[in-house]
Design a protein around this motif. Structure first.
Motif, PDB file in Angstrom:
ATOM      1  N   TYR A 125      -0.626 -18.708 -17.348  1.00 26.59           N
ATOM      2  CA  TYR A 125      -1.096 -19.129 -18.831  1.00 26.59           C
ATOM      3  C   TYR A 125      -0.306 -20.344 -19.132  1.00 26.59           C
ATOM      4  CZ  TYR A 125      -3.846 -14.889 -18.943  1.00 26.59           C
ATOM      5  OH  TYR A 125      -4.791 -14.095 -18.708  1.00 26.59           O
ATOM      6  N   GLY A 126       0.130 -21.204 -18.275  1.00 25.86           N
ATOM      7  CA  GLY A 126       0.766 -22.314 -18.571  1.00 25.86           C
ATOM      8  C   GLY A 126       0.160 -23.651 -17.875  1.00 25.86           C
ATOM      9  N   ARG A 127       0.716 -24.961 -17.935  1.00 23.78           N
ATOM     10  CA  ARG A 127       0.196 -25.979 -17.423  1.00 23.78           C
ATOM     11  C   ARG A 127       0.918 -26.427 -16.271  1.00 23.78           C
ATOM     12  NH1 ARG A 127      -0.515 -26.982 -22.812  1.00 23.78           N
ATOM     13  NH2 ARG A 127      -2.503 -27.431 -23.528  1.00 23.78           N
ATOM     14  N   ASP A 128       1.998 -25.953 -15.920  1.00 24.41           N
ATOM     15  CA  ASP A 128       2.875 -26.345 -14.647  1.00 24.41           C
ATOM     16  C   ASP A 128       2.037 -25.942 -13.172  1.00 24.41           C
ATOM     17  OD1 ASP A 128       4.703 -27.060 -16.481  1.00 24.41           O
ATOM     18  OD2 ASP A 128       6.090 -25.427 -16.395  1.00 24.41           O
ATOM     19  N   GLU A 129       2.635 -26.592 -12.196  1.00 18.71           N
ATOM     20  CA  GLU A 129       1.840 -26.278 -10.859  1.00 18.71           C
ATOM     21  C   GLU A 129       2.284 -24.666 -10.561  1.00 18.71           C
ATOM     22  OE1 GLU A 129       2.431 -27.978  -6.222  1.00 18.71           O
ATOM     23  OE2 GLU A 129       3.891 -28.317  -7.530  1.00 18.71           O
ATOM     24  N   LEU A 130       1.275 -24.087  -9.984  1.00 18.35           N
ATOM     25  CA  LEU A 130       1.526 -22.809  -9.441  1.00 18.35           C
ATOM     26  C   LEU A 130       1.395 -22.969  -7.793  1.00 18.35           C
ATOM     27  CD1 LEU A 130      -0.500 -20.480 -11.724  1.00 18.35           C
ATOM     28  CD2 LEU A 130       2.075 -20.465 -11.511  1.00 18.35           C
ATOM     29  N   LEU A 131       2.288 -22.623  -7.309  1.00 17.61           N
ATOM     30  CA  LEU A 131       2.307 -22.691  -5.861  1.00 17.61           C
ATOM     31  C   LEU A 131       1.575 -21.477  -5.121  1.00 17.61           C
ATOM     32  CD1 LEU A 131       6.210 -23.690  -5.032  1.00 17.61           C
ATOM     33  CD2 LEU A 131       4.073 -25.044  -4.475  1.00 17.61           C
ATOM     34  N   PRO A 132       0.985 -21.735  -3.933  1.00 16.20           N
ATOM     35  CA  PRO A 132       0.151 -20.495  -3.535  1.00 16.20           C
ATOM     36  C   PRO A 132       0.664 -19.151  -3.373  1.00 16.20           C
ATOM     37  CG  PRO A 132      -0.116 -22.613  -2.249  1.00 16.20           C
ATOM     38  CD  PRO A 132       1.004 -22.870  -3.109  1.00 16.20           C
ATOM     39  N   HIS A 133      -0.083 -18.327  -3.910  1.00 19.37           N
ATOM     40  CA  HIS A 133       0.425 -16.961  -3.999  1.00 19.37           C
ATOM     41  C   HIS A 133      -0.840 -15.869  -3.986  1.00 19.37           C
ATOM     42  CE1 HIS A 133      -0.675 -18.168  -8.053  1.00 19.37           C
ATOM     43  NE2 HIS A 133      -1.059 -16.835  -8.399  1.00 19.37           N
ATOM     44  N   THR A 134      -0.620 -14.492  -3.888  1.00 15.51           N
ATOM     45  CA  THR A 134      -1.871 -13.694  -4.067  1.00 15.51           C
ATOM     46  C   THR A 134      -1.536 -13.040  -5.368  1.00 15.51           C
ATOM     47  OG1 THR A 134      -0.528 -11.830  -2.905  1.00 15.51           O
ATOM     48  CG2 THR A 134      -1.998 -13.208  -1.557  1.00 15.51           C
ATOM     49  N   ASP A 135      -2.489 -12.469  -5.951  1.00  9.23           N
ATOM     50  CA  ASP A 135      -2.444 -11.763  -7.435  1.00  9.23           C
ATOM     51  C   ASP A 135      -2.087 -10.281  -6.961  1.00  9.23           C
ATOM     52  OD1 ASP A 135      -2.584 -13.999  -8.611  1.00  9.23           O
ATOM     53  OD2 ASP A 135      -4.178 -13.344  -9.836  1.00  9.23           O
ATOM     54  N   GLY A 136      -1.545  -9.515  -8.158  1.00  9.10           N
ATOM     55  CA  GLY A 136      -1.513  -8.237  -8.231  1.00  9.10           C
ATOM     56  C   GLY A 136      -0.561  -7.602  -7.218  1.00  9.10           C
ATOM     57  N   THR A 137       0.496  -8.270  -6.918  1.00  3.87           N
ATOM     58  CA  THR A 137       1.461  -7.501  -5.933  1.00  3.87           C
ATOM     59  C   THR A 137       2.115  -6.388  -6.859  1.00  3.87           C
ATOM     60  OG1 THR A 137       3.232  -9.256  -6.540  1.00  3.87           O
ATOM     61  CG2 THR A 137       2.037  -9.575  -4.637  1.00  3.87           C
ATOM     62  N   TYR A 138       1.955  -6.418  -8.266  1.00  5.29           N
ATOM     63  CA  TYR A 138       2.797  -5.068  -9.068  1.00  5.29           C
ATOM     64  C   TYR A 138       1.741  -4.219  -9.181  1.00  5.29           C
ATOM     65  CZ  TYR A 138      -0.121  -8.475 -11.713  1.00  5.29           C
ATOM     66  OH  TYR A 138      -0.670  -9.499 -12.379  1.00  5.29           O
ATOM     67  N   TYR A 139       0.650  -4.037  -8.325  1.00 11.69           N
ATOM     68  CA  TYR A 139      -0.369  -2.970  -8.217  1.00 11.69           C
ATOM     69  C   TYR A 139      -0.046  -2.056  -7.003  1.00 11.69           C
ATOM     70  CZ  TYR A 139      -3.082  -4.840 -12.171  1.00 11.69           C
ATOM     71  OH  TYR A 139      -3.497  -5.291 -13.541  1.00 11.69           O
ATOM     72  N   SER A 140      -0.139  -0.906  -7.324  1.00 12.94           N
ATOM     73  CA  SER A 140      -0.177  -0.071  -5.725  1.00 12.94           C
ATOM     74  C   SER A 140      -1.152  -0.499  -4.942  1.00 12.94           C
ATOM     75  CB  SER A 140      -0.625   1.439  -6.078  1.00 12.94           C
ATOM     76  OG  SER A 140       0.302   1.994  -7.029  1.00 12.94           O
ATOM     77  N   GLU A 141      -2.170  -1.024  -5.438  1.00 10.36           N
ATOM     78  CA  GLU A 141      -3.116  -1.638  -4.304  1.00 10.36           C
ATOM     79  C   GLU A 141      -3.466  -2.957  -4.999  1.00 10.36           C
ATOM     80  OE1 GLU A 141      -6.357   0.258  -1.959  1.00 10.36           O
ATOM     81  OE2 GLU A 141      -7.847  -0.875  -3.187  1.00 10.36           O
ATOM     82  N   PRO A 142      -3.265  -4.025  -4.644  1.00  5.44           N
ATOM     83  CA  PRO A 142      -3.799  -5.491  -5.142  1.00  5.44           C
ATOM     84  C   PRO A 142      -5.222  -5.380  -5.185  1.00  5.44           C
ATOM     85  CG  PRO A 142      -1.832  -5.667  -3.804  1.00  5.44           C
ATOM     86  CD  PRO A 142      -2.472  -4.330  -3.479  1.00  5.44           C
ATOM     87  N   PRO A 143      -5.733  -6.176  -6.427  1.00  6.59           N
ATOM     88  CA  PRO A 143      -7.129  -6.515  -6.170  1.00  6.59           C
ATOM     89  C   PRO A 143      -7.391  -7.283  -4.969  1.00  6.59           C
ATOM     90  CG  PRO A 143      -6.267  -7.176  -8.120  1.00  6.59           C
ATOM     91  CD  PRO A 143      -5.078  -6.809  -7.397  1.00  6.59           C
ATOM     92  N   GLY A 144      -8.810  -6.659  -4.554  1.00 10.23           N
ATOM     93  CA  GLY A 144      -9.440  -7.227  -3.328  1.00 10.23           C
ATOM     94  C   GLY A 144      -9.862  -8.598  -3.344  1.00 10.23           C
ATOM     95  N   VAL A 145     -10.363  -8.971  -4.436  1.00 12.86           N
ATOM     96  CA  VAL A 145     -11.078 -10.402  -4.636  1.00 12.86           C
ATOM     97  C   VAL A 145     -10.732 -10.900  -5.938  1.00 12.86           C
ATOM     98  CG1 VAL A 145     -13.686 -11.410  -4.703  1.00 12.86           C
ATOM     99  CG2 VAL A 145     -13.019  -9.380  -3.288  1.00 12.86           C
ATOM    100  N   GLN A 146     -10.369 -12.262  -5.849  1.00 12.36           N
ATOM    101  CA  GLN A 146     -10.079 -12.907  -6.987  1.00 12.36           C
ATOM    102  C   GLN A 146     -11.131 -14.010  -7.261  1.00 12.36           C
ATOM    103  OE1 GLN A 146      -6.610 -13.928  -9.068  1.00 12.36           O
ATOM    104  NE2 GLN A 146      -8.511 -14.278 -10.319  1.00 12.36           N
ATOM    105  N   VAL A 147     -11.791 -13.963  -8.567  1.00 12.15           N
ATOM    106  CA  VAL A 147     -12.969 -14.800  -9.258  1.00 12.15           C
ATOM    107  C   VAL A 147     -12.430 -15.677 -10.103  1.00 12.15           C
ATOM    108  CG1 VAL A 147     -15.641 -14.698 -10.000  1.00 12.15           C
ATOM    109  CG2 VAL A 147     -14.660 -12.933  -8.618  1.00 12.15           C
ATOM    110  N   PHE A 148     -12.773 -17.010  -9.886  1.00 13.01           N
ATOM    111  CA  PHE A 148     -12.347 -18.146 -10.798  1.00 13.01           C
ATOM    112  C   PHE A 148     -13.850 -18.910 -11.129  1.00 13.01           C
ATOM    113  CE2 PHE A 148      -8.102 -17.986  -9.212  1.00 13.01           C
ATOM    114  CZ  PHE A 148      -7.558 -17.587 -10.089  1.00 13.01           C
ATOM    115  N   HIS A 149     -13.857 -19.403 -12.504  1.00 16.07           N
ATOM    116  CA  HIS A 149     -14.625 -20.283 -13.024  1.00 16.07           C
ATOM    117  C   HIS A 149     -14.162 -21.164 -13.940  1.00 16.07           C
ATOM    118  CE1 HIS A 149     -19.354 -20.801 -14.669  1.00 16.07           C
ATOM    119  NE2 HIS A 149     -18.938 -21.830 -14.206  1.00 16.07           N
TER     120      HIS A 149
END
Length: 448
Positions: A259-283
Motif C-alpha cells: 500500500y505504498g509507492r516504493d519498489e516491491l521485490l519479487p515475493h509470494t503472498d500469504g506466507t502468514y497463512y497456514s496455506e497461502p492463496p493459490g492464485v493472485q489476481v491483479f487488475h
C-alpha cells in the motif's frame, strides 16, 4: 457364438469359480468374439498357491485373453490392452472401492464403507468378467457382491498411475522460464468475450496458467465487478482479512508495504497463512503517473537452478520451517503461518520434478523461533543463495498492467513484484484457493 472351454482341476473342493475370458477391449472400443474359459476354484490358500505356480500357463490360451488370478492378497489381472504384464489389485483396495449402493452414494459421491473392516479382507468366493467383457464381478467371502468397470479400474487405480502421468504430459507440460528468454507476449492471453462465453476460452487460459504459471484476460471493463466476474468464471473468490475483491491505492490503509509507492521485490503472498492463496489476481483500474510495472519471476525455474548448484541448500529449505507473519494491532490481527520454503507433492522425492509450492517473502518473515541451533547459519546461507537467484534482475519478466487487463498468477510458483511509481495508481485484485483453480482445470479436461 460363445465358446466355453472347461478345464478339469481334479477334486471338487469348490467355494466359487474363477473365470477367464476374452474381453471386449475397454480401452479401444473394438469388440472381438468373446471366448470364456472357466475353472472351478479351490479353497482360498490352495487357489492362490496353484495360481502362483501356474502363472497362467496351461490355463488361458490366445493373444487376446484376459486372465484373473489370486496372489498373496491381490487379484492379478492380465489385460491384452493394458501396457503392464500383471496388474496387481489389492483385495482391500477393491473392497474399499466397491461402488454398489451399500458402499457408495452416487448422488453425493461419498463412501459408506467401514474402513475398520478393510484390514482383514479375505479371498473372494468368486470372481469373473461379465458376458460383455466390460465389468469385473466379485463375490466376497461374506457374500457381498461388487462390480467394477474395467475401464474405471485402469483409469482410477494406482496400477495405471504412471501411464496416466504420460497421458497428462501430452495435454500440457510445465514450461520453466526467465526474463532473458521470455517476455509478456509469451504469456497466454484470452479475450474477455471468448473467456466468458466459451469453455474453449477457459481451457486456453487454464492451459497457459498451468504451463507458465500466469495468464492474462484482456478487454475487461476496468471495474471491480468485471474483475470479480473473471475470477468467478474460474472459481471462487477467497475472502481474507483484505476482503473479497479488494481495491487499493498508495494510501497506507493496511499495514502492508503493497500500500505504498516504493519498489516491491519479487515475493509470494500469504506466507502468514497456514496455506497461502493459490492464485493472485491483479487488475489496474487506473494509473495517472509513471512506473509501477509488474515484475514476475518463475520460482520453480530458480529452484531448479538451486538444486543443480547447491543440493544441500535445496534440501535444507525443503525441511526447515520458515514462518511468516502479518500484524495489525489496530484490527487485533496477528497471523502466523509456518512451513518450509520449498514444499513437494506428498509421498514424492524432494526434487524439482515434484515441486508443489514455494513460500518466499523476506518482508513477512516472523522471528525464527524453531529449528536446530546447528542449522541456523546453514539456513541463512541457503535462504540467501535462493534470494540471489530469485532477485536476479535477469530472471524478471516485466509488464505494464493497464486498465482492461486482468492477470492470474500462480502464487505457489510465480513471484510478483512492482516497480516504484508516481501519481495515483488504483488497483483491484483477489485471491483464489488453488483447489478451486485445479477443479476448473479438470472440468475442461486438462487434469486427469
Amino acid at each position: 457364438m460363445l465358446v466355453v472351454r472347461v478345464v478339469p482341476v481334479g477334486r471338487a473342493r469348490l467355494v466359487g469359480a474363477a473365470v477367464r475370458r476374452r474381453l471386449v477391449p475397454a480401452l479401444t472400443g473394438s469388440a472381438p468374439t468373446a471366448s470364456i474359459l472357466t475353472t472351478p476354484a479351490r479353497c482360498n490358500s490352495q487357489l492362490a498357491a496353484d495360481a502362483h505356480r501356474r502363472r497362467h500357463k496351461n490355463v488361458i490360451t490366445g493373444p487376446d485373453a484376459v486372465a484373473l488370478r489370486l496372489h498373496r492378497g491381490h487379484l492379478v489381472v492380465q489385460h491384452p490392452r493394458w501396457p503392464v504384464d500383471d496388474a496387481f489389485f489389492s483385495l482391500a483396495w477393491l473392497r474399499d472401492h466397491c461402488r454398489c449402493r451399500h458402499c457408495y452414494d452416487n448422488s453425493t459421491f461419498q463412501r459408506k464403507t467401514d474402513v475398520r473392516q478393510l484390514s482383514s479382507v479375505g479371498n473372494p468366493l468368486h470372481f469373473n468378467v461379465n458376458s460383455t467383457g466390460t465389468v469385473l464381478e466379485i463375490i466376497w467371502h461374506d457374500g457381498h457382491q461388487s462390480e467394477y468397470s474395467m475401464r474405471w479400474l485402469w483409469e482410477n487405480s494406482y496400477v495405471g498411475a504412471r501411464h496416466r502421468e504420460q497421458r497428462q504430459s501430452r495435454l500440457w507440460q510445465r514450461c520453466l522460464w526467465d526474463g532473458r528468454r521470455t517476455s509478456a507476449e509469451d504469456l497466454t492471453s484470452v479475450v474477455y468475450d471468448s473467456f466468458m462465453t466459451t469453455e474453449e476460452g477457459v481451457r486456453r487460459l487454464m492451459k497457459g496458467f498451468l504451463t507458465h504459471g500466469a495468464a492474462v484476460v484482456t478487454g475487461v471493463a476496468p471495474t471491480p465487478a468485471a474483475t470479480q466476474a473473471v475470477v468467478e468464471r474460474v472459481g471462487v473468490v477467497q475472502h481474507t482479512m483484505f476482503g473479497g475483491v479488494w481495491e487499493f491505492t498508495a494510501d497506507g490503509r493496511h499495514a502492508d508495504t503493497a500500500y505504498g509507492r516504493d519498489e516491491l521485490l519479487p515475493h509470494t503472498d500469504g506466507t502468514y497463512y497456514s496455506e497461502p492463496p493459490g492464485v493472485q489476481v491483479f487488475h489496474c483500474l487506473a494509473h495517472h503517473g509513471h512506473g509501477g510495472e509488474t515484475t514476475l519471476v518463475d520460482g520453480f525455474a530458480a529452484l531448479n537452478s538451486l538444486h543443480q548448484a547447491d543440493p544441500a541448500a535445496y534440501e535444507l529449505l525443503s525441511r526447515v520451517p520458515c514462518a511468516g507473519e502479518y500484524r495489525d494491532p489496530s484490527r487485533r490481527l496477528h497471523m502466523v503461518g509456518d512451513g518450509p520454503v520449498i514444499a513437494h507433492r506428498a509421498g514424492a522425492e524432494p526434487t524439482p520434478d515434484s515441486l508443489l509450492r514455494l513460500r518466499f517473502n523476506p518482508y513477512d518473515r516472523a522471528a525464527a523461533r524453531r529449528g536446530e541451533p546447528a542449522e541456523v547459519e546453514a539456513f541463512y546461507g541457503a535462504y540467501g543463495r535462493l534470494t540471489e537467484l530469485l532477485w536476479d534482475a535477469r530472471r524478471r519478466l516485466r509488464l505494464k498492467l493497464r486498465p482492461g487487463t486482468v492477470i492470474l498468477i500462480d502464487n505457489w510458483r510465480v513471484l510478483h513484484g512492482r516497480a516504484s511509481f508516481t501519481g495515483r495508481r488504483h488497483m483491484c485484485g483477489a485471491y483464489m484457493a488453488r483447489s478451486d483453480v485445479l477443479s476448473r482445470a479438470r472440468s475442461v479436461g486438462l487434469l486427469i
